[in-house]
Write a protein that holds these residues in place. Structure first.
Motif, mmCIF file in Angstrom:
data_model
loop_
_atom_site.group_PDB
_atom_site.id
_atom_site.type_symbol
_atom_site.label_atom_id
_atom_site.label_comp_id
_atom_site.label_asym_id
_atom_site.label_seq_id
_atom_site.Cartn_x
_atom_site.Cartn_y
_atom_site.Cartn_z
ATOM 1 N N ILE A 63 0.839 -1.208 0.000
ATOM 2 C CA ILE A 63 0.000 0.000 0.000
ATOM 3 C C ILE A 63 0.871 1.253 0.000
ATOM 4 O O ILE A 63 0.610 2.204 -0.736
ATOM 5 N N ILE A 64 1.928 1.236 0.809
ATOM 6 C CA ILE A 64 2.828 2.400 0.866
ATOM 7 C C ILE A 64 3.483 2.636 -0.486
ATOM 8 O O ILE A 64 3.567 3.771 -0.962
ATOM 9 N N ASP A 65 3.941 1.572 -1.129
ATOM 10 C CA ASP A 65 4.533 1.702 -2.469
ATOM 11 C C ASP A 65 3.516 2.274 -3.461
ATOM 12 O O ASP A 65 3.869 3.127 -4.284
ATOM 13 N N GLU A 66 2.269 1.808 -3.381
ATOM 14 C CA GLU A 66 1.226 2.302 -4.293
ATOM 15 C C GLU A 66 0.927 3.774 -4.042
ATOM 16 O O GLU A 66 0.738 4.542 -4.992
ATOM 17 N N TYR A 67 0.897 4.168 -2.772
ATOM 18 C CA TYR A 67 0.657 5.580 -2.445
ATOM 19 C C TYR A 67 1.753 6.473 -3.026
ATOM 20 O O TYR A 67 1.477 7.500 -3.670
ATOM 21 N N ILE A 68 3.004 6.087 -2.806
ATOM 22 C CA ILE A 68 4.120 6.918 -3.258
ATOM 23 C C ILE A 68 4.195 6.941 -4.786
ATOM 24 O O ILE A 68 4.458 7.993 -5.390
#
Length: 360
Positions: A63-68
């Motif tokens: 999720i963090i990778d997708e957000y960034i």
């Protein structure tokens, strides 16, 4: 270690249920989940991407990778090294304009037209930027010519005209620029089933089918009125987005913050605008920001939205939500404000029943 920094022209605000990214350079906005807002805050505090993943745990790594990656693909920021953070100083959030007034509204009447030269001299002395003339009844073309002529050689940046429909007005539109090229907008009310064929104009023209009888038509809140530009956003952060540096004269010559607000600070026949501005209570609304207003302070749209202190849900509370807003930041749903049962008491208080029936 790899970091990510959002651009300084992207202002990010948290709402109760979701957040918003204001892209001031592109004058657009993007809604995001509050969980992304929290990640952005950590990124802008120089937390590395790996550190953030450790804080949230391996189960949230994707999720963090997708957000960034979303932020990067939308060009809301860029990948940087730790030392490169200092290359991107934060935007200065202060708001200043080099004038005593930014906006002036006047209800056109025979009395005010008689005093118009005096009024305009005061406005120029106060370095006012924008003027709105509003007429509820038909004006003679000579009256409009007089208004345009008196303001022709002024330093005003813009002049907005709100006038009652007449065939003479329609014919005169093509000549407005000859009298005053500062006219930036024309609104014509009571135009239902009337001729709306006009020659090419250098400014936008809006037709309203219904008749405007008084200033209670103002104060409506909606996404059609959202404005994403640097000046408006910074003003909203520091001051009231409607009444800051604003002055008005109603049809009887009374000097007010807004024609719809009852409190008067003198009459133009014996009080100058300069004197009215010095009254201890005149600026009491100027610094009421959306971050102080009930419910609005929890709204993601608060800094691209306008405000209204003339018509509020609780007339006894100056920090009450604008009456004519139908948005609920806790559910993210829009509804028709005038049919909300919780607003009926205020609608009756302001005597708006007739206005609502005309605009339905």
């Amino acid at each position: 270690m790899l970091f990510f920094k959002t651009h300084t022209n992207c202002k990010i605000f948290r709402g109760s249920n979701r957040s918003i990214i204001l892209d001031i350079q592109r004058q657009d906005y993007t809604l995001i989940p509050n969980s992304m807002f929290d990640i952005i805050e950590l990124l802008n505090k120089r937390k590395s991407i790996n550190d953030i993943k450790m804080i949230y745990g391996l189960e949230n790594e994707q999720i963090i990778d997708e957000y960034i990656e979303f932020l990067n693909s939308k060009e809301f920021g860029l990948y940087v090294d730790y030392e490169e953070f200092d290359f991107f100083p934060e935007m200065n959030n202060t708001f200043e304009i080099p004038s005593n007034l930014s906006n002036f509204v006047i209800e056109i009447s025979a009395f005010n037209i008689t005093n118009l030269k005096k009024i305009i001299n005061s406005l120029e002395n106060l370095m006012c930027r924008n003027i709105q003339f509003i007429a509820y009844e038909e004006l003679e073309i000579n009256q409009i010519k007089n208004i345009l002529t008196l303001t022709k050689n002024s330093d005003f940046m813009s002049i907005e005209l709100i006038v009652h429909y007449s065939e003479e007005i329609i014919k005169f539109i093509k000549d407005i620029d000859k009298y005053n090229f500062r006219v930036t907008e024309l609104l014509i009310h009571n135009s239902k089933n009337r001729n709306k064929i006009i020659d090419l104009a250098s400014f936008p023209i809006t037709f309203l089918d219904y008749k405007i009888n008084n200033f209670s038509h103002c104060g409506k809140i909606g996404n059609d009125y959202f404005s994403v530009n640097k000046e408006k956003v910074l003003e909203s952060l520091n001051h009231n987005s409607c009444l800051n540096k604003k002055i008005a004269i109603d049809k009887d010559g009374n000097i007010k913050n807004c024609p719809a607000i009852s409190q008067s600070f003198g009459n133009i026949k014996n009080t100058t605008l300069e004197e009215a501005l010095q009254h201890k209570d005149f600026k009491k609304y100027w610094n009421i920001t959306k971050d102080q207003i009930d419910i609005c302070k929890d709204c993601e749209f608060r800094h691209i939205c306008t405000d209204c202190r003339a018509y509020i849900e609780d007339p006894k509370n100056q920090y009450s939500k604008p009456l004519k807003c139908g948005y609920d930041p806790y559910t993210n749903q829009w509804e028709e404000w005038s049919t909300n049962p919780l607003k009926q008491k205020a609608i009756q208080y302001y005597g708006m029943q007739e206005l609502i029936s005309k605009t339905d």
